[in-house]
Design an enzyme around this catalytic site. Structure first.
Site, PDB file in Angstrom:
ATOM      1  N   VAL A 121       7.684 -12.648  -0.708  1.00  0.00           N
ATOM      2  CA  VAL A 121       6.434 -11.937  -0.928  1.00  0.00           C
ATOM      3  C   VAL A 121       5.285 -12.769  -0.360  1.00  0.00           C
ATOM      4  O   VAL A 121       5.112 -13.931  -0.735  1.00  0.00           O
ATOM      5  CB  VAL A 121       6.168 -11.712  -2.429  1.00  0.00           C
ATOM      6  CG1 VAL A 121       4.962 -10.807  -2.622  1.00  0.00           C
ATOM      7  CG2 VAL A 121       7.386 -11.141  -3.108  1.00  0.00           C
ATOM      8  N   ASP A 156      -5.350   2.322  11.127  1.00  0.00           N
ATOM      9  CA  ASP A 156      -5.853   3.615  10.663  1.00  0.00           C
ATOM     10  C   ASP A 156      -5.447   3.905   9.228  1.00  0.00           C
ATOM     11  O   ASP A 156      -5.942   4.836   8.609  1.00  0.00           O
ATOM     12  CB  ASP A 156      -5.372   4.720  11.601  1.00  0.00           C
ATOM     13  CG  ASP A 156      -5.914   4.485  12.997  1.00  0.00           C
ATOM     14  OD1 ASP A 156      -6.911   3.740  13.114  1.00  0.00           O
ATOM     15  OD2 ASP A 156      -5.340   5.008  13.962  1.00  0.00           O
ATOM     16  N   PHE A 195      -5.509   2.444   2.531  1.00  0.00           N
ATOM     17  CA  PHE A 195      -4.436   2.295   1.552  1.00  0.00           C
ATOM     18  C   PHE A 195      -3.552   1.084   1.821  1.00  0.00           C
ATOM     19  O   PHE A 195      -2.939   0.556   0.909  1.00  0.00           O
ATOM     20  CB  PHE A 195      -3.564   3.555   1.532  1.00  0.00           C
ATOM     21  CG  PHE A 195      -4.359   4.808   1.270  1.00  0.00           C
ATOM     22  CD1 PHE A 195      -4.922   5.025   0.022  1.00  0.00           C
ATOM     23  CD2 PHE A 195      -4.584   5.731   2.278  1.00  0.00           C
ATOM     24  CE1 PHE A 195      -5.681   6.161  -0.226  1.00  0.00           C
ATOM     25  CE2 PHE A 195      -5.341   6.859   2.043  1.00  0.00           C
ATOM     26  CZ  PHE A 195      -5.900   7.084   0.791  1.00  0.00           C
ATOM     27  N   GLY A 205       0.803  -1.212   0.000  1.00  0.00           N
ATOM     28  CA  GLY A 205       0.000   0.000   0.000  1.00  0.00           C
ATOM     29  C   GLY A 205       0.837   1.265   0.000  1.00  0.00           C
ATOM     30  O   GLY A 205       0.319   2.356  -0.201  1.00  0.00           O
ATOM     31  N   GLY A 206       2.118   1.133   0.266  1.00  0.00           N
ATOM     32  CA  GLY A 206       2.992   2.298   0.240  1.00  0.00           C
ATOM     33  C   GLY A 206       2.838   3.209   1.436  1.00  0.00           C
ATOM     34  O   GLY A 206       3.205   4.375   1.385  1.00  0.00           O
ATOM     35  N   TYR A 218       1.395   6.619  21.536  1.00  0.00           N
ATOM     36  CA  TYR A 218       1.668   7.333  20.305  1.00  0.00           C
ATOM     37  C   TYR A 218       2.148   8.736  20.613  1.00  0.00           C
ATOM     38  O   TYR A 218       1.628   9.373  21.515  1.00  0.00           O
ATOM     39  CB  TYR A 218       0.359   7.479  19.529  1.00  0.00           C
ATOM     40  CG  TYR A 218       0.419   6.863  18.180  1.00  0.00           C
ATOM     41  CD1 TYR A 218       0.131   5.525  18.010  1.00  0.00           C
ATOM     42  CD2 TYR A 218       0.760   7.626  17.077  1.00  0.00           C
ATOM     43  CE1 TYR A 218       0.194   4.957  16.762  1.00  0.00           C
ATOM     44  CE2 TYR A 218       0.820   7.057  15.829  1.00  0.00           C
ATOM     45  CZ  TYR A 218       0.543   5.730  15.669  1.00  0.00           C
ATOM     46  OH  TYR A 218       0.609   5.172  14.439  1.00  0.00           O
ATOM     47  N   GLY A 259       9.504  -7.685   4.215  1.00  0.00           N
ATOM     48  CA  GLY A 259       9.890  -7.834   2.814  1.00  0.00           C
ATOM     49  C   GLY A 259      11.308  -8.288   2.603  1.00  0.00           C
ATOM     50  O   GLY A 259      11.831  -8.188   1.496  1.00  0.00           O
ATOM     51  N   THR A 260      11.940  -8.816   3.648  1.00  0.00           N
ATOM     52  CA  THR A 260      13.338  -9.229   3.490  1.00  0.00           C
ATOM     53  C   THR A 260      13.467 -10.698   3.104  1.00  0.00           C
ATOM     54  O   THR A 260      14.548 -11.143   2.743  1.00  0.00           O
ATOM     55  CB  THR A 260      14.130  -9.030   4.799  1.00  0.00           C
ATOM     56  OG1 THR A 260      13.479  -9.776   5.840  1.00  0.00           O
ATOM     57  CG2 THR A 260      14.173  -7.568   5.187  1.00  0.00           C
ATOM     58  N   LEU A 261      12.362 -11.453   3.221  1.00  0.00           N
ATOM     59  CA  LEU A 261      12.460 -12.898   2.962  1.00  0.00           C
ATOM     60  C   LEU A 261      11.696 -13.332   1.730  1.00  0.00           C
ATOM     61  O   LEU A 261      12.014 -14.352   1.135  1.00  0.00           O
ATOM     62  CB  LEU A 261      11.926 -13.683   4.171  1.00  0.00           C
ATOM     63  CG  LEU A 261      12.635 -13.468   5.501  1.00  0.00           C
ATOM     64  CD1 LEU A 261      11.961 -14.259   6.594  1.00  0.00           C
ATOM     65  CD2 LEU A 261      14.102 -13.866   5.384  1.00  0.00           C
TER      66      LEU A 261
END
Lengths: 579, 631
Positions: free
Chosen positions: B367, B297, B301, B231-232, B551, B363-365
């Site tokens: 998808v 939240d 996206f 989703g970026g 937070y 994302g290191t191993l």
């Protein structure tokens, strides 16, 4: 305040028992600050202070800084400790300047003073036992008590880093226990920061002056008692000159610990569980304590008398007033060049200043035909044994030494270098440094020398002497300048009494001791040994009689492993090794 | 892979929930809409295919052009995201805050509850809080300068093999720039200034699991670097292309893998392709009468795969759990092959849970391609609530008690006074406006139980001086957190930059941590020459048995600073140090990425880090998944 008692069931007692014991400890310890008592105290104190002192000088910008600091974070006041007057004066000043009154960690011996103990309690003192080594519950209750006051921002905490009044007016090796307690709320994240405010209190003439000297000579310290204090009323009729209170810049614990303490080490235990400081923390605390005491030393306001006392001690046969004036002036400039904080009256002739000082301290001096000498003045002139005469003279010398000691921190590093150069038999920088380092190491129980600062101290000494034109420091060599002789001679004689004193102690350990010297016997035995040497005319240094010096020497020899401590059931014996 | 949990870049839930303009309301407190909702649930059931009566499992073939029976077909995020989303800011292009000619703030577009509304008091708050001035603008570069984008470093044989395999590939600069960043301040700030760093050389859009297998196989064969992109919405620099990477970088965009492959009503699970974004997943499940209840939240996206890869957390985790509690099965394509479990058993004792190598792997191993998730029937009733407390301490004490009694509502959040002042202008009798703070609540379940639950929570609150402050204030609180990401873009138009970060911390340290971190931020700003006092505020957003998620929001006016981003980064770094020193974790749900890598060893011990590295070494010895996150 009692939340910690829960964690202290290690002895298998029931929780109620422990809680009860803890609340007894608290009753014994806690302060009961009451403004009416404080007002009464202030009333009487201001009368007393007015009679005792010509003036009490306070750096007001320091007060302003303190006012600021109190607004920001909890404050811990760290005054130097030379007199009972210290904490009375602190509370008095804070009251007068409309600052929150501190709660003060005071030794239990005050508490046993009838009435006064309670009065002190009601003016904000809380009492701690002088020693409670093994008592974990006491420690827990005490530390939680202090931390709770700090966390709640109830009032500034005040305690003495040196732990007790310095009888010699030299700063004492600081204790770290209370410092750890006041820093822990920061380590554990309970407070954003804590401001430590070193306060330097100096006296032109110390109330306890001769009392201290006697104590150092083995005449025991009278137990703190109300009647003792009343007798001390006699002191009210005497002139004690001026008193100086210098409030230093607040030192933020947060910035002090930056890069030195990993606070996350406290993450894995509930914060109410007391934790012994880790080795790192301990090292940090020790270092911080030394630095704070150094700040106290540096901010100590010194009077001309301190210079005069230094010179008179180096000239036991006395000096002509004119040469005293000349040398005092010379010393004054040296001291200033080394960064001393000297209160020298402006626009007054040197001789004027000197005669004022001499007048204030006349009980230590004899002045006749323009010749000044340290001597017994108020002792009964009736026949006394030679031993008594030595002791009388020693009281004067040690009293005088307590003034010289106030300026020792200014000369200490150059003096160590001066002695190192004499004894190194070489101009090579390495050799001189090794010698310097050895001396520094040996005297690290005697003077405030921050652990690990050896190289800095050496460089500082070189720099100061170079600046004075006494030395030339080349790449590999240190060379004395032609004009530097007198300065170096002066500096090495500053350390002379200590060198001689340590020699006496080591000679005693080598020559006189049998296998089983107990710790208790040590002081009287060394004193006797020194006394004999003096009576035989083989020793001129009265300071060797000082129990403070003797203890420090023993501690140094133990640390340097020249002497070994052996535990024989309940006795502690020493075995002298090769010195 | 990206994804983020709660808070800053929130999507207004209203777009999904009770926005009348936008239709598909999931639930609301009014009885009329809950009736509507039941109707919809029934409708959803009716629309099911007849065979569902017997077998409620609806499997779908990969490569199916469109879901055969989905009542409202899911349109995935377009390949050219820049057509509907900002290339240099948060969210949809049509939705943004601006100050109109009269100096009044308004929110454009039609998507959100706030859309088209004038916010008369925002200007005063903005100017008062930051010392900002509407005369002093710092506008963004209007459009992407294509010449600033370096030409792609292509691995031609690889690209040709991809094309031969029928995969959609792009080298378009806009596509590549869009996938070169997440939403960290420094990333967005650079885009606004038109500064473009290293960007992926190729973008590829697989449309199913086997496409991904093919891509990974080819990547290994041709030794290119793959960076999965969901989703970026990353805020950990996870999507930044490593500078030191010399191979061709390929962004693997999962957005076209967005179908719900089957729903199993007997076991209440759904099997979903990992590229689906939160709002689509929830909407489509809702249409069938279900939900996952996972509402980070960013859910407008962020993608399912991103949630898995970052250990995301949803607002309603008290009922539904965090992503690790929701996942039943994960399929991930790695350079070594596909990793997955052999059954859908609810719990296993088969050594360490292999899911936990995948959850948070950033994302290191490999998808994540398909995930089986727990689903729940849509709750019958939903009710917002709020409580004001005389001060933050009391509020935290109340949340702690709620956690102790294990009666936390679906969501319970406590805002501090600064946030209260932003969100509310209400006066509460007997409360000091400089100290009071507000907790927002969301209850879910059947009506009777919700009301009972509500009473229990309000009774606890009363013991801590809390005063019920109504449903509207509660809902308003959730709505406001949703627009903050859009607000950041507004701030950046006027010299104000800011960011949020999170941590988790034991209960007894919550207050101390909040105070110390806030003060550290203020102090660091001052020391680094920030001319105006910063906004430094905190909130407690999740409660657990043993602690809470906290937070922080932090923003300041950077006028007069030559390198504001650097100052910002130094302050954030100091704040993170302070968090760690106060017993807080490195991250609760944002992940580590590259932004917080330096603290990994300290956080999980050298041995722990070594274990993770050895897994990486085994799974991906060529470092094909070379985004260099985490380790």
């Amino acid at each position: 305040k009692q939340r910690d008692s829960r964690n202290h069931k290690q002895s298998g007692d029931s929780t109620e028992c422990v809680a009860e014991e803890a609340s007894l400890i608290l009753d014994e310890m806690a302060h009961r600050l009451q403004l009416s008592t404080v007002r009464f105290f202030v009333f009487t104190l201001s009368k007393a202070f007015k009679r005792l002192f010509r003036s009490v000088c306070v750096n007001e910008e320091g007060i302003q800084r303190l006012q600021q600091a109190v607004q920001e974070h909890p404050v811990v006041l760290l005054p130097s400790h030379r007199s009972y007057m210290d904490f009375l004066m602190m509370s008095y000043l804070l009251y007068m300047y409309d600052l929150p009154l501190p709660v003060i960690a005071a030794g239990m011996d005050f508490m046993s003073m009838k009435f006064v103990g309670e009065m002190l309690r009601m003016s904000g003192a809380f009492f701690i036992r002088r020693s409670f080594g093994g008592d974990k519950l006491y420690w827990a209750v005490f530390s939680e008590y202090v931390k709770t006051m700090l966390r709640n921002g109830y009032a500034p905490i005040e305690f003495f880093l040196e732990g007790t009044r310095s009888r010699t007016c030299k700063s004492l090796t600081p204790k770290t226990g209370l410092l750890n307690i006041v820093m822990e709320p920061f380590f554990k994240g309970e407070l954003f920061d804590v401001n430590l405010v070193p306060v330097s209190i100096s006296y032109e003439r110390i109330l306890e002056e001769s009392l201290y000297a006697r104590e150092l000579l083995g005449i025991p310290k009278p137990k703190e008692s109300t009647s003792g204090l009343l007798k001390a009323r006699r002191v009210l009729s005497e002139d004690y000159g001026s008193m100086y209170v210098y409030f230093g810049h607040p030192v933020s614990v947060r910035s002090l610990t930056e890069g030195k303490i990993t606070r996350s080490q406290y993450n894995l235990l509930p914060r109410c569980i007391p934790q012994k400081p880790s080795a790192d923390t301990h090292e940090f605390l020790n270092d911080a304590a030394f630095r704070l005491v150094r700040i106290q030393e540096e901010n100590m306001v010194l009077k001309p008398w301190v210079l005069i006392a230094t010179l008179l001690l180096q000239n036991p046969d006395g000096m002509d007033l004119s040469s005293l004036a000349e040398q005092t002036d010379w010393l004054r400039h040296l001291a200033l060049a080394f960064g001393a904080y000297l209160d020298w009256p402006d626009h007054e002739a040197c001789s004027e200043v000197i005669s004022c000082s001499l007048a204030l301290h006349r009980h230590l001096l004899s002045v006749s035909a323009g010749h000044v000498q340290l001597s017994v003045t108020d002792a009964p002139q009736v026949e006394s044994t030679p031993e008594e005469a030595v002791f009388h003279q020693a009281v004067v010398v040690l009293s005088c030494a307590s003034y010289r000691n106030q300026i020792l921190h200014v000369f200490l590093r150059p003096a160590l270098l001066a002695v190192a150069m004499q004894s190194a038999n070489s101009n090579r920088k390495d050799d001189v440094y090794n010698c310097f380092n050895f001396l520094r190491n040996m005297f690290s129980n005697e003077f405030i020398l921050c652990p690990g600062d050896s190289v800095q101290d050496f460089e500082e000494a070189c720099y100061l002497l170079m600046k004075r034109g006494v030395l030339q420091v080349l790449e590999h060599e240190i060379v004395m300048s032609a004009s530097g002789h007198s300065t170096l001679a002066f500096l090495s004689s500053v350390l002379d009494p200590f060198l001689q004193g340590y020699q006496v102690v080591s000679r005693y350990l080598c020559e006189e001791t049998n296998e089983n010297l107990t710790e208790k016997e040590f002081i009287p035995a060394v004193r006797n040994f020194a006394l004999k040497l003096i009576l035989a005319g083989r020793l001129k240094c009265y300071e060797a009689l000082s129990s403070d010096l003797q203890k420090n020497a023993l501690a140094a020899f133990l640390r340097l492993k020249a002497v070994r401590k052996v535990k024989v059931t309940y006795q502690v014996n020493f075995e002298g090794l090769v010195l | 892979m990206t994804g983020r949990g709660c808070d800053l870049h929130q999507s207004p839930a209203e777009s999904l929930t009770s926005d009348s303009k936008h239709g598909s309301s999931m639930a609301s407190s009014s009885s009329s809409s809950s009736a509507q909702q039941r109707l919809r649930i029934i409708a959803g059931h009716l629309q099911k295919r007849p065979e569902d009566e017997n077998a409620s499992v609806a499997a779908q073939e990969c490569k199916a052009e469109a879901p055969r029976s989905e009542p409202s077909s899911a349109t995935p995020v377009p390949r050219r995201r820049q057509e509907i989303m900002k290339w240099n800011g948060w969210g949809y292009s049509d939705s943004r805050f601006l100050f109109n000619k009269k100096g009044q703030a308004e929110f454009t577009g039609k998507r959100y509850r706030l859309s088209g509304l004038i916010l008369p008091s925002l200007k005063d708050w903005f100017e008062g809080t930051f010392g900002a001035n509407l005369q002093h603008r710092s506008p963004a570069t209007p459009s992407l300068n294509l010449s600033a984008v370096a030409p792609p470093n292509l691995n031609q044989p690889f690209v040709e093999d991809l094309k031969a395999a029928g995969l959609t590939v792009s080298h378009d600069p806009e596509d590549r720039v869009f996938r070169a960043h997440g939403h960290c301040l420094h990333e967005v700030f650079a885009l606004r200034e038109g500064r473009i760093g290293r960007v992926p050389d190729t973008v590829v859009w697989p449309s199913c699991h086997s496409d991904v297998e093919k891509i990974v196989e080819l990547a290994c064969e041709h030794n290119v670097c793959l960076i999965p992109y969901g989703g970026g919405t990353s805020v950990s620099s996870a999507l930044e292309c490593p500078r030191e990477e010399s191979r061709s970088i390929v962004s693997l965009d999962t957005s076209q893998m967005s179908r719900i492959l089957w729903i199993d009503e007997k076991n209440l699970t759904a099997h979903v392709e990992a590229g689906i974004i939160g709002q689509d997943l929830e909407r489509q499940l809702n249409e069938r009468g279900f939900c996952t209840g996972h509402e980070p939240d960013s859910m407008e996206f962020s993608s399912l795969g991103g949630w898995v890869a970052t250990r995301a957390s949803g607002m309603k985790k008290n009922i539904y759990g965090n992503i690790e509690d929701l996942v039943v099965h994960i399929k991930m394509v790695t350079p070594r092959g596909v990793i997955e479990k052999s059954c859908l058993g609810p719990r296993m004792s088969t050594g360490p849970d292999i899911h936990h190598f995948i959850l948070g792997s950033e994302g290191t191993l490999g998808v994540v391609t398909e995930v089986t998730l727990k689903i729940r029937p849509i709750p019958e009733y939903q009710k917002y609530g709020s409580v004001v407390f005389p001060n933050f301490q009391q509020g935290v004490a109340c949340l702690r008690e709620v956690a102790r009694q294990r009666c936390a509502p679906a969501s319970i959040r406590l805002m501090d006074n600064e946030q209260f002042q932003f969100g509310y202008r209400s006066q509460f009798k007997g409360f000091d406006p400089q100290h009071l703070c507000v907790a927002t609540l969301l209850f879910e379940g059947d009506r009777g139980k919700v009301l009972q639950h509500e009473k229990q929570v309000y009774d606890i609150a009363a013991k801590f001086g809390g005063l019920a402050a109504g449903e509207d204030n509660g809902q308003r609180g959730y709505m406001l957190t949703f627009v903050i990401a859009y607000l950041r873009d507004l701030g950046m138009d006027y010299y104000v930059i800011g960011e949020s970060f999170e941590t988790s911390v034991p209960w007894d340290r919550v207050l101390d941590l909040c105070r110390n971190v806030k003060e550290r931020i203020v102090r660091e700003c001052k020391e680094r020459g920030v001319q105006f006092p910063p906004l430094s505020t905190s909130r407690v957003t999740q409660t657990y048995d043993a602690g809470a998620c906290v937070y922080f929001y932090f923003a300041f006016n950077y006028r007069g600073l030559s390198d504001p981003v650097h100052v910002y980064e130094q302050v954030e770094h100091a704040a993170r140090e302070e968090i760690l020193a106060n017993g807080g974790s490195l991250s609760h749900h944002h992940g580590v990425g590259k932004l917080r890598k330096e603290w990994m060893k300290e956080s999980v011990s050298g041995v722990g880090l070594g274990m993770l590295k050895s897994v990486k070494e085994y799974v991906d010895p060529q470092n094909i998944f070379g985004n260099r996150n985490l380790l």
